[in-house]
Design a protein around this motif. Structure first.
Motif, short mmCIF file in Angstrom:
data_model
loop_
_atom_site.label_atom_id
_atom_site.label_comp_id
_atom_site.label_asym_id
_atom_site.label_seq_id
_atom_site.Cartn_x
_atom_site.Cartn_y
_atom_site.Cartn_z
N PRO A 184 0.82 -1.23 0.00
CA PRO A 184 0.00 0.00 0.00
C PRO A 184 0.85 1.27 0.00
O PRO A 184 2.04 1.24 0.27
N THR A 217 -5.52 5.73 -0.23
CA THR A 217 -6.01 5.02 -1.41
C THR A 217 -5.54 5.77 -2.65
O THR A 217 -5.16 6.96 -2.57
N ASN A 218 -5.56 5.10 -3.78
CA ASN A 218 -5.17 5.77 -5.02
C ASN A 218 -6.08 6.97 -5.28
O ASN A 218 -5.62 8.02 -5.75
#
Length: 298
Positions: A184, A217-218
């Motif tokens: 991540p 998160t992206n």
């Protein structure tokens, strides 16, 4: 005749008194207290602490160091005692250290307690902010009888920090994302020394509203629309993969302007004497103009 006899008896009495009660010798001054005992055998439980000890010219005291303690080069030959997150207590005790140096928030508290139970002194240093790093260098200097060297080192670091702050452009600050990891992804946010470095160098941390090193998160990372993306060393393959991922979002200003930069993580992730080198590198990168070749390292 009587007076002579009295004189003789007086002298004889005085001699007897002097013999029976000799004068007391003058009191001797108290002995000087011995100087504090400085440790002669040290184990460092984080690479940053290893660097600090060497920067204070006390490397000869080291008998063990954590994994990845590789600077200066001589540190590579030190016996390894596990990582900062998982120190090998058995190996540490076998090295018979006078003390260990640990980092607050990094060295597990249970490992510190166990070492203390085993009779090993542990000095825990705070490195959560730039001021804390400087204070820890001074503290280690006092511990190792290197106070003068520590004061000189901290003085040099402060001069660099003050010069950078003085020369900083008062114009618009580029929005910066300091990315840690790839899958991540984490970011350096408010309350970290990396955030302080970014601000000193003239950047604006896009996730300053967040605390510590949260996972992103992206979608969050893209929504921040960073103008500069900084990625510390993850290995060439990992960096190429991270850059390729960013190139999938050409609407992000840093991607469009070619301002994705690969950093030497040792200058930033190790809160020690080389942080000011990292600060100067940030200044250089943030001043780089946009380039048409997206993501190209200058």
């Amino acid at each position: 005749m009587k007076s002579c006899r009295r004189l003789f008896l007086g002298v004889l009495l005085a001699c007897c008194v002097a013999w029976l009660f000799p004068p007391q010798a003058a009191a001797e001054p108290p002995e000087a207290q011995p100087s504090p005992r400085y440790p002669a055998r040290i184990v460092t439980l984080a690479p940053s602490l290893t660097e600090i000890v060497y920067a204070l010219d006390r490397g000869e005291l080291l008998v063990g160091a954590s994994t990845y303690s590789d600077f200066p080069a001589v540190a590579k030959s030190l016996p390894r005692v596990g990582s900062y997150a998982r120190p090998d207590l058995e190996r540490i005790v076998a090295l018979r250290p006078d003390c260990c140096l640990a980092v607050a928030g990094m060295t597990p508290p249970e490992a510190i307690s166990r070492l203390q139970d085993l009779g090993v002194a542990v000095h825990v240093l705070d490195t959560a902010s730039l001021e804390a790093v400087l204070a820890s260098i001074l503290k280690i200097g006092r511990l190792l009888d290197a106070s003068d060297r520590a004061a000189s080192l901290v003085g040099d670091m402060r001069q660099t920090i003050e010069r950078v702050a003085r020369e900083r452009d008062n114009g618009p600050r580029p929005a910066v994302l300091y990315q840690i990891g790839f899958a991540p992804m984490h970011a350096a946010c408010r309350g970290t020394f990396i955030n302080e470095l970014l601000e000193l160098a003239g950047g604006r941390n896009v996730c300053a509203a967040m605390q510590g090193y949260p996972q992103l998160t992206n979608e969050q990372a893209v929504a921040f629309r960073p103008e500069v993306i900084l990625i510390p060393t993850m290995g060439t393959d990992a960096f190429d993969a991270a850059k390729a991922q960013w190139n999938a979002w050409p609407e992000v200003p840093a991607v469009r302007q070619g301002r994705i930069f690969f950093l030497d993580s040792d200058l930033f992730d190790r809160p020690g004497p080389r942080l000011t080198q990292g600060l100067e590198e940030l200044v250089r990168l943030l001043r780089q103009p946009p380039t048409p070749a997206a993501g190209k390292q200058p």
